[in-house]
Design a protein around this motif. Structure first.
Motif, PDB file in Angstrom:
ATOM      1  N   UNK A   8      38.122  67.056  29.543  1.00  0.00           N
ATOM      2  CA  UNK A   8      38.421  65.621  29.538  1.00  0.00           C
ATOM      3  C   UNK A   8      37.662  64.870  28.445  1.00  0.00           C
ATOM      4  N   UNK A   9      36.764  65.547  27.711  1.00  0.00           N
ATOM      5  CA  UNK A   9      36.072  64.904  26.595  1.00  0.00           C
ATOM      6  C   UNK A   9      36.754  65.179  25.255  1.00  0.00           C
ATOM      7  N   UNK A  10      37.765  66.019  25.264  1.00  0.00           N
ATOM      8  CA  UNK A  10      38.528  66.273  24.042  1.00  0.00           C
ATOM      9  C   UNK A  10      39.570  65.174  23.835  1.00  0.00           C
ATOM     10  N   UNK A  11      40.032  64.979  22.610  1.00  0.00           N
ATOM     11  CA  UNK A  11      41.168  64.070  22.403  1.00  0.00           C
ATOM     12  C   UNK A  11      42.393  64.645  23.116  1.00  0.00           C
ATOM     13  N   UNK A  12      42.947  63.899  24.037  1.00  0.00           N
ATOM     14  CA  UNK A  12      44.076  64.383  24.822  1.00  0.00           C
ATOM     15  C   UNK A  12      45.380  63.770  24.335  1.00  0.00           C
ATOM     16  N   UNK A  13      46.423  64.583  24.327  1.00  0.00           N
ATOM     17  CA  UNK A  13      47.737  64.088  23.927  1.00  0.00           C
ATOM     18  C   UNK A  13      48.372  63.237  25.020  1.00  0.00           C
ATOM     19  N   UNK A  14      47.960  63.444  26.259  1.00  0.00           N
ATOM     20  CA  UNK A  14      48.542  62.689  27.359  1.00  0.00           C
ATOM     21  C   UNK A  14      48.200  61.207  27.221  1.00  0.00           C
ATOM     22  N   UNK A  15      49.146  60.383  27.537  1.00  0.00           N
ATOM     23  CA  UNK A  15      49.027  58.948  27.297  1.00  0.00           C
ATOM     24  C   UNK A  15      47.800  58.345  27.981  1.00  0.00           C
ATOM     25  N   UNK A  16      47.123  57.427  27.286  1.00  0.00           N
ATOM     26  CA  UNK A  16      45.870  56.861  27.782  1.00  0.00           C
ATOM     27  C   UNK A  16      46.065  55.989  29.018  1.00  0.00           C
ATOM     28  N   UNK A  17      47.295  55.508  29.237  1.00  0.00           N
ATOM     29  CA  UNK A  17      47.537  54.657  30.403  1.00  0.00           C
ATOM     30  C   UNK A  17      47.570  55.458  31.703  1.00  0.00           C
ATOM     31  N   UNK A  18      47.631  56.789  31.593  1.00  0.00           N
ATOM     32  CA  UNK A  18      47.743  57.647  32.769  1.00  0.00           C
ATOM     33  C   UNK A  18      46.358  57.987  33.297  1.00  0.00           C
TER      34      UNK A  18
END
Length: 270
Positions: free
Chosen positions: A212-222
């Motif tokens: 969860x500290x990596x840049x995630x592709x999943x949308x930030x609103x989620x």
């Protein structure tokens, strides 16, 4: 009406009842989200499953690694391991309905209304929300097919491949998806999964970061709600992430999160 998410129960049935009583859970109007690992290691796996199955219309579940292991053993595709103690489920003559119910459960659930995603362990850093749900659907379709799930269970165990690619096919694709959803904790900076370390983030091995500290592709609103990582002890709690495994099976706490108010309630192990 309220909806609560509860972390890893792992057969701690009596503690689940205590928690539901504390939050004044009402089966007639409230709903329960469960982050997986319903069974194993705790003392009452069968009672836990039977109770949840009885109330299945008010429950939303994602499968964890222990739940998948139970399914593999129940299908004769794997053997009990030394620390497994879900013999009561395997030996119960009426376990068919419980097994079939688990086979119908996904690896990810999403509420578009609340923009909340529930998984057991985590989400691959490379997946968008759409890809996350599609990957869950892929495994769920496999579990729904008697022939396909037998092959899957026989080849489910293993740590490779450790990197996502849309070119992954067959069992390699299924194994990566399963590991990301149900087993991962740390990743390398390039997104590769590490399947070995179970330490807390403060003791991360060199070169690894919590997923969860990596840049995630999943949308930030989620908001991502997950369990699995008992060493976090629930300390990750914000509008982006909610870690709900607080280690009840290890003598700590069982935690419920009100999905609307974000308020946490827990009971301590007796």
């Amino acid at each position: 009406m309220a909806t609560f998410a509860v972390g890893d129960i792992q057969g701690c049935f009596t503690d689940l009842l205590r928690l539901l009583e504390k939050i004044k859970f009402d089966w007639r109007k409230d709903k329960l989200w469960l982050c997986g690992d319903l069974i194993n290691r705790g003392p009452q796996s069968l009672n836990t499953l039977r109770y949840l199955f009885e109330h299945r219309e008010r429950i939303r579940v994602v499968l964890g690694n222990h739940d998948l292991h139970l399914l593999a053993v129940a299908h004769g595709a794997a053997s009990l391991k030394g620390k497994d103690n879900f013999h009561d489920v395997i030996d119960h003559p009426g376990n068919g309905d419980l097994i079939e119910w688990l086979l119908d459960q996904p690896l990810a659930r999403y509420s578009a209304k609340r923009r909340q995603l529930m998984v057991h362990a985590g989400v691959s850093p490379q997946w968008t929300l759409k890809q996350t749900l599609a990957c869950s659907d892929t495994v769920q379709a496999t579990l729904s097919s008697p022939g396909q799930r037998m092959v899957f269970f026989k080849h489910m165990y293993g740590n490779m491949p450790d990197q996502w690619s849309t070119k992954l096919q067959g069992i390699e694709r299924l194994r990566y998806i399963t590991n990301a959803f149900t087993r991962m904790r740390f990743c390398y900076s390039d997104g590769r999964l590490d399947m070995l370390s179970k330490a807390s983030p403060s003791r991360a091995p060199t070169g690894l970061k919590p997923w969860f500290e990596l840049p995630l592709a999943i949308e930030k609103q989620v908001q991502i709600i997950f369990g699995h990582w008992a060493a976090l002890n629930g300390r990750l709690a914000n509008r982006r992430f909610q870690a709900l495994d607080t280690g009840m099976v290890w003598g700590n706490r069982l935690t419920a999160l009100n999905l609307k108010t974000q308020r946490r309630t827990w009971v301590k192990a007796l």
